[in-house]
Design an enzyme around this catalytic site. Sequence first.
Site, mmCIF file in Angstrom:
data_model
loop_
_atom_site.group_PDB
_atom_site.id
_atom_site.type_symbol
_atom_site.label_atom_id
_atom_site.label_comp_id
_atom_site.label_asym_id
_atom_site.label_seq_id
_atom_site.Cartn_x
_atom_site.Cartn_y
_atom_site.Cartn_z
ATOM 1 N N HIS A 40 1.154 -0.779 0.182
ATOM 2 C CA HIS A 40 0.130 -0.141 -0.213
ATOM 3 C C HIS A 40 0.853 1.776 -0.093
ATOM 4 O O HIS A 40 0.756 2.131 -0.750
ATOM 5 C CB HIS A 40 -1.525 -0.504 1.333
ATOM 6 N N ASP A 153 -2.749 -7.302 -7.958
ATOM 7 C CA ASP A 153 -4.234 -7.534 -8.398
ATOM 8 C C ASP A 153 -5.079 -7.541 -9.654
ATOM 9 O O ASP A 153 -5.601 -6.369 -10.258
ATOM 10 C CB ASP A 153 -5.207 -7.250 -7.497
HETATM 11 O O1 PAF Z 1 -8.073 -4.075 -3.273
HETATM 12 C C1 PAF Z 1 -8.170 -3.605 -2.704
HETATM 13 O O2 PAF Z 1 -8.720 -4.027 -2.234
HETATM 14 C C2 PAF Z 1 -10.070 -3.536 -2.218
HETATM 15 O O3 PAF Z 1 -10.433 -4.673 -3.859
HETATM 16 C C3 PAF Z 1 -10.253 -2.628 -3.377
HETATM 17 C C4 PAF Z 1 -9.845 -1.838 -4.451
HETATM 18 C C5 PAF Z 1 -10.324 -1.532 -1.962
HETATM 19 C C6 PAF Z 1 -11.759 -2.478 -3.450
HETATM 20 O O4 PAF Z 1 -12.743 -2.463 -2.310
#
Ligand code: PAF
Length: 287
Positions: A40, A153
């Site tokens: 993140h 993802d």
């Molecule tokens: O990737 C994630 O953490 C989730 O799928 C997101 C994009 C925050 C949507 O809830």
Amino acid sequence: MSYMRIIERIKEMEDISRKVKNKGKKVGLVPTMGALHEGHFRLIDVAKKHTDFVVVSIFVNPLQFGVSEDLRAYPRDVHNDAKLLKKKGIDILFAPLGNEMYPEGYDAYVELPMLSSVLCGARRPGHFKGVCTVVCKLFNIVIPDIAVFGEKDAQQLIIIKKMVKDLNLGIKILTAPTTRESDGVAISSRNIYLSSQERRDAPVIYQSLILAKKLIEKGERDTKKIKEKMRVIISSKLTARVDYMDIVKKKDLKQISFLESEVLIAVAVWFGKTRLIDNITLQIPEI
Ligand code: PAF
């Protein structure tokens, strides 16, 4: 350390974003479900580099969890996340309340059925409908100029880019590469569920992707043969069970038997009750 505000109300978030944009500033959004980690922080770095005002959202979105999935067990520690975000020097932590996002009688959904019917979408019915719906809502609330998503993802990223294009949302989507541990394991909030044996076996996912890359570099173009070899290496680990392993065209996620142009090699593997995903993208040179 800069001053970070925590906003829980949608109306307040909308007002702040409008004010910031009226001042001519660019707003960046990093949507997350919390349990923040290095992956993140790399997304936040991208947002900080390209915008003047960074909003990180934390919302564990019930819509994207299936009935048999880990919504209740999903790791939540907003206080610790807030501390980490303060240190990162972001402007707003937007942590909307569940009943604000989905009040009683809520009835609007966003769905991209074609791109959502394969890979993870085929195994997790409704998952991407939940993701697209919440991301669309976050876009409408935060009104970002730029939003940042991780390449780990891959299918989510492709679907969100298509949603932005098809719905003319006018938001630039930026990405950050998958962050890995030193043994190749992709960093994920779900890694904490792994037992010590499962964690020792988990690098096999990335090893299988590297094997595929090497085979392709040596000239292999038959996807069946590549997948067979990937399966052998993953199956050598007792705790690993392949959920799916696919080689698809990156553009439309369609299956291919012979490699050409840009491809996505995507893998999902169960370790006990934990399902990990990983992928690589390759540009196939003509031979
Ligand atoms: O990737 C994630 O953490 C989730 O799928 C997101 C994009 C925050 C949507 O809830």
